[in-house]
Design a protein around this motif. Structure first.
Motif, PDB file in Angstrom:
ATOM      1  N   GLU A 168      22.879  73.790 -13.385  1.00 14.51           N
ATOM      2  CA  GLU A 168      23.717  74.581 -12.484  1.00 14.51           C
ATOM      3  C   GLU A 168      24.820  73.755 -11.830  1.00 14.51           C
ATOM      4  O   GLU A 168      25.963  74.202 -11.754  1.00 14.51           O
ATOM      5  CB  GLU A 168      22.845  75.220 -11.395  1.00 14.51           C
ATOM      6  CG  GLU A 168      23.648  76.111 -10.459  1.00 14.51           C
ATOM      7  CD  GLU A 168      22.767  76.789  -9.421  1.00 14.51           C
ATOM      8  OE1 GLU A 168      23.283  77.623  -8.666  1.00 14.51           O
ATOM      9  OE2 GLU A 168      21.557  76.460  -9.368  1.00 14.51           O
ATOM     10  N   TYR A 169      24.480  72.552 -11.380  1.00 13.08           N
ATOM     11  CA  TYR A 169      25.474  71.791 -10.626  1.00 13.08           C
ATOM     12  C   TYR A 169      26.739  71.484 -11.437  1.00 13.08           C
ATOM     13  O   TYR A 169      27.846  71.800 -11.000  1.00 13.08           O
ATOM     14  CB  TYR A 169      24.881  70.495 -10.067  1.00 13.08           C
ATOM     15  CG  TYR A 169      25.935  69.659  -9.381  1.00 13.08           C
ATOM     16  CD1 TYR A 169      26.359  69.974  -8.093  1.00 13.08           C
ATOM     17  CD2 TYR A 169      26.560  68.594 -10.035  1.00 13.08           C
ATOM     18  CE1 TYR A 169      27.364  69.247  -7.466  1.00 13.08           C
ATOM     19  CE2 TYR A 169      27.557  67.867  -9.429  1.00 13.08           C
ATOM     20  CZ  TYR A 169      27.952  68.190  -8.140  1.00 13.08           C
ATOM     21  OH  TYR A 169      28.946  67.484  -7.534  1.00 13.08           O
ATOM     22  N   PRO A 170      26.650  70.851 -12.629  1.00 13.79           N
ATOM     23  CA  PRO A 170      27.887  70.549 -13.354  1.00 13.79           C
ATOM     24  C   PRO A 170      28.628  71.803 -13.817  1.00 13.79           C
ATOM     25  O   PRO A 170      29.867  71.815 -13.833  1.00 13.79           O
ATOM     26  CB  PRO A 170      27.427  69.699 -14.535  1.00 13.79           C
ATOM     27  CG  PRO A 170      25.982  69.986 -14.686  1.00 13.79           C
ATOM     28  CD  PRO A 170      25.472  70.276 -13.322  1.00 13.79           C
ATOM     29  N   ILE A 171      27.905  72.865 -14.171  1.00 11.61           N
ATOM     30  CA  ILE A 171      28.590  74.099 -14.567  1.00 11.61           C
ATOM     31  C   ILE A 171      29.360  74.668 -13.389  1.00 11.61           C
ATOM     32  O   ILE A 171      30.530  75.059 -13.517  1.00 11.61           O
ATOM     33  CB  ILE A 171      27.579  75.116 -15.144  1.00 11.61           C
ATOM     34  CG1 ILE A 171      27.046  74.629 -16.495  1.00 11.61           C
ATOM     35  CG2 ILE A 171      28.235  76.490 -15.297  1.00 11.61           C
ATOM     36  CD1 ILE A 171      25.955  75.502 -17.077  1.00 11.61           C
ATOM     37  N   ASN A 172      28.724  74.719 -12.222  1.00  4.99           N
ATOM     38  CA  ASN A 172      29.423  75.214 -11.037  1.00  4.99           C
ATOM     39  C   ASN A 172      30.603  74.332 -10.673  1.00  4.99           C
ATOM     40  O   ASN A 172      31.683  74.820 -10.313  1.00  4.99           O
ATOM     41  CB  ASN A 172      28.463  75.295  -9.847  1.00  4.99           C
ATOM     42  CG  ASN A 172      27.529  76.484  -9.925  1.00  4.99           C
ATOM     43  OD1 ASN A 172      27.756  77.403 -10.706  1.00  4.99           O
ATOM     44  ND2 ASN A 172      26.476  76.467  -9.122  1.00  4.99           N
ATOM     45  N   ARG A 173      30.410  73.021 -10.765  1.00  2.08           N
ATOM     46  CA  ARG A 173      31.484  72.085 -10.396  1.00  2.08           C
ATOM     47  C   ARG A 173      32.707  72.286 -11.274  1.00  2.08           C
ATOM     48  O   ARG A 173      33.835  72.378 -10.772  1.00  2.08           O
ATOM     49  CB  ARG A 173      30.962  70.647 -10.522  1.00  2.08           C
ATOM     50  CG  ARG A 173      32.031  69.569 -10.429  1.00  2.08           C
ATOM     51  CD  ARG A 173      32.646  69.487  -9.034  1.00  2.08           C
ATOM     52  NE  ARG A 173      33.669  68.461  -8.960  1.00  2.08           N
ATOM     53  CZ  ARG A 173      34.961  68.648  -9.264  1.00  2.08           C
ATOM     54  NH1 ARG A 173      35.373  69.831  -9.683  1.00  2.08           N
ATOM     55  NH2 ARG A 173      35.812  67.657  -9.141  1.00  2.08           N
ATOM     56  N   PHE A 174      32.504  72.357 -12.576  1.00  2.00           N
ATOM     57  CA  PHE A 174      33.647  72.448 -13.471  1.00  2.00           C
ATOM     58  C   PHE A 174      34.165  73.873 -13.616  1.00  2.00           C
ATOM     59  O   PHE A 174      35.346  74.063 -13.923  1.00  2.00           O
ATOM     60  CB  PHE A 174      33.294  71.838 -14.826  1.00  2.00           C
ATOM     61  CG  PHE A 174      33.169  70.344 -14.774  1.00  2.00           C
ATOM     62  CD1 PHE A 174      34.284  69.544 -14.536  1.00  2.00           C
ATOM     63  CD2 PHE A 174      31.944  69.727 -14.934  1.00  2.00           C
ATOM     64  CE1 PHE A 174      34.169  68.163 -14.474  1.00  2.00           C
ATOM     65  CE2 PHE A 174      31.826  68.338 -14.874  1.00  2.00           C
ATOM     66  CZ  PHE A 174      32.950  67.561 -14.636  1.00  2.00           C
ATOM     67  N   ALA A 175      33.322  74.882 -13.384  1.00  2.00           N
ATOM     68  CA  ALA A 175      33.822  76.254 -13.340  1.00  2.00           C
ATOM     69  C   ALA A 175      34.775  76.418 -12.157  1.00  2.00           C
ATOM     70  O   ALA A 175      35.840  77.048 -12.279  1.00  2.00           O
ATOM     71  CB  ALA A 175      32.667  77.246 -13.238  1.00  2.00           C
ATOM     72  N   MET A 176      34.404  75.865 -11.019  1.00  4.30           N
ATOM     73  CA  MET A 176      35.270  75.924  -9.846  1.00  4.30           C
ATOM     74  C   MET A 176      36.618  75.262 -10.136  1.00  4.30           C
ATOM     75  O   MET A 176      37.685  75.818  -9.833  1.00  4.30           O
ATOM     76  CB  MET A 176      34.608  75.224  -8.662  1.00  4.30           C
ATOM     77  CG  MET A 176      35.490  75.187  -7.403  1.00  4.30           C
ATOM     78  SD  MET A 176      34.743  74.222  -6.062  1.00  4.30           S
ATOM     79  CE  MET A 176      34.863  72.557  -6.740  1.00  4.30           C
TER      80      MET A 176
END
Length: 292
Positions: A168-176
């Motif tokens: 979740e963390y890297p997906i959220n970071r790079f989606a943002m």
């Protein structure tokens, strides 16, 4: 949730790279001897139809469409099979990334896609304004792309579509970050027909294969839906404007190692190849197929 504690000194685990484990490594240089093929034209392109590769073939096709003497040979570099680590390719690009260009007319090697676009624009005096302010603005956006695309591809695209596990963390970071970049483009295109103003330039050619393709939903699985890409109305309008250009469509066909056979070119050596040498007309040699 498993917590990862980095070791004091990192060591390479060749099995931990997921989908691209077979082509990623922490060292440079060639792995094998292999000369590059050379065709009859001064411009020799060694590439693959990833977004970075498409930038350059679009530029070359746009130059030809505009009447410039920019005929070229395009040779497939299949990164899944390690072609980028052959000694000939490393000699043109020591970074072992596509695309790479040899201009035998000047003896220049050019690597990094943005550098190739700039080189060709200056060589032919095309698709880059001469006026200082307009030229600077186009270059602003060209270099914006060069700095931003790794967040889209190596960041969001990798963790959302390619990583062996979803976190979740890297997906959220790079989606943002990807959505922020789309908003940057959307605001710029609210008052401009093209990226840097009223003129189609190498900035558009650089950005469209990345963010335009994302808008069209043809990379990274369901990324366009996940990112609500179509809510960026100005980017959607610009994407249609650029990608419907005939030269853009031709550029997307070159150096294809996957996808529909009809309308795809493994190599390109002459304008007539688009009519006579697509995959559905000339099947590639089986052992060189990227789909095996």
């Amino acid at each position: 949730m498993t917590t990862y504690t980095p070791p004091k000194v990192w060591t390479w685990d060749a099995e931990s790279g997921g989908r691209f484990a077979n082509i990623n490594r922490p060292i440079a240089g060639p792995t094998h001897d292999k000369d590059l093929q050379v065709g009859e034209h001064p411009l020799q392109l060694y590439s693959l139809a990833t977004p970075n590769g498409v930038k350059v073939t679009v530029m070359l096709e746009e130059l030809l469409a505009a009447g410039h003497d920019a005929e070229y040979d395009a040779w497939l570099i299949n990164i899944q099979e390690g072609d980028q680590f052959g000694s000939g390719f490393v000699g043109v690009n020591p970074n072992s990334k596509i695309p790479a260009l040899m201009d035998h007319g000047t003896g220049s090697r050019v690597f990094e896609s943005g550098a190739i676009l700039l080189y060709l624009a200056e060589k032919f005096g095309a698709f880059l304004p001469e006026d200082g302010v307009a030229r600077t603005e186009a270059l602003n956006w060209l270099f914006w792309l060069q700095g931003s695309a790794p967040y889209l591809g190596g960041g969001f695209g990798h963790f959302y579509a390619y990583a062996p596990e979803k976190f979740e963390y890297p997906i959220n970071r790079f989606a943002m970050e990807t959505k922020r970049q789309l908003d940057v483009l959307d605001r710029q295109l609210a008052d401009n027909e093209y990226i840097s103003g009223d003129t189609y330039t190498i900035a558009d050619m650089a950005i469209a294969p990345w963010y335009g393709t994302l808008m069209q939903g043809t990379i990274y699985d369901e990324a366009a839906t996940f990112l609500d890409a179509q809510s960026y109305k100005n980017v959607a309008r610009w994407t249609d404007l650029v990608t419907e250009r005939p030269a853009y469509k031709r550029g997307k066909m070159v150096n294809r190692a996957w996808g529909e056979e009809s309308g795809q070119l493994r190599e390109r050596h002459d304008t007539s190849d688009f009519e006579t040498r697509t995959w559905d007309k000339i099947k590639p040699v089986k052992e060189n197929s990227a789909d095996e």
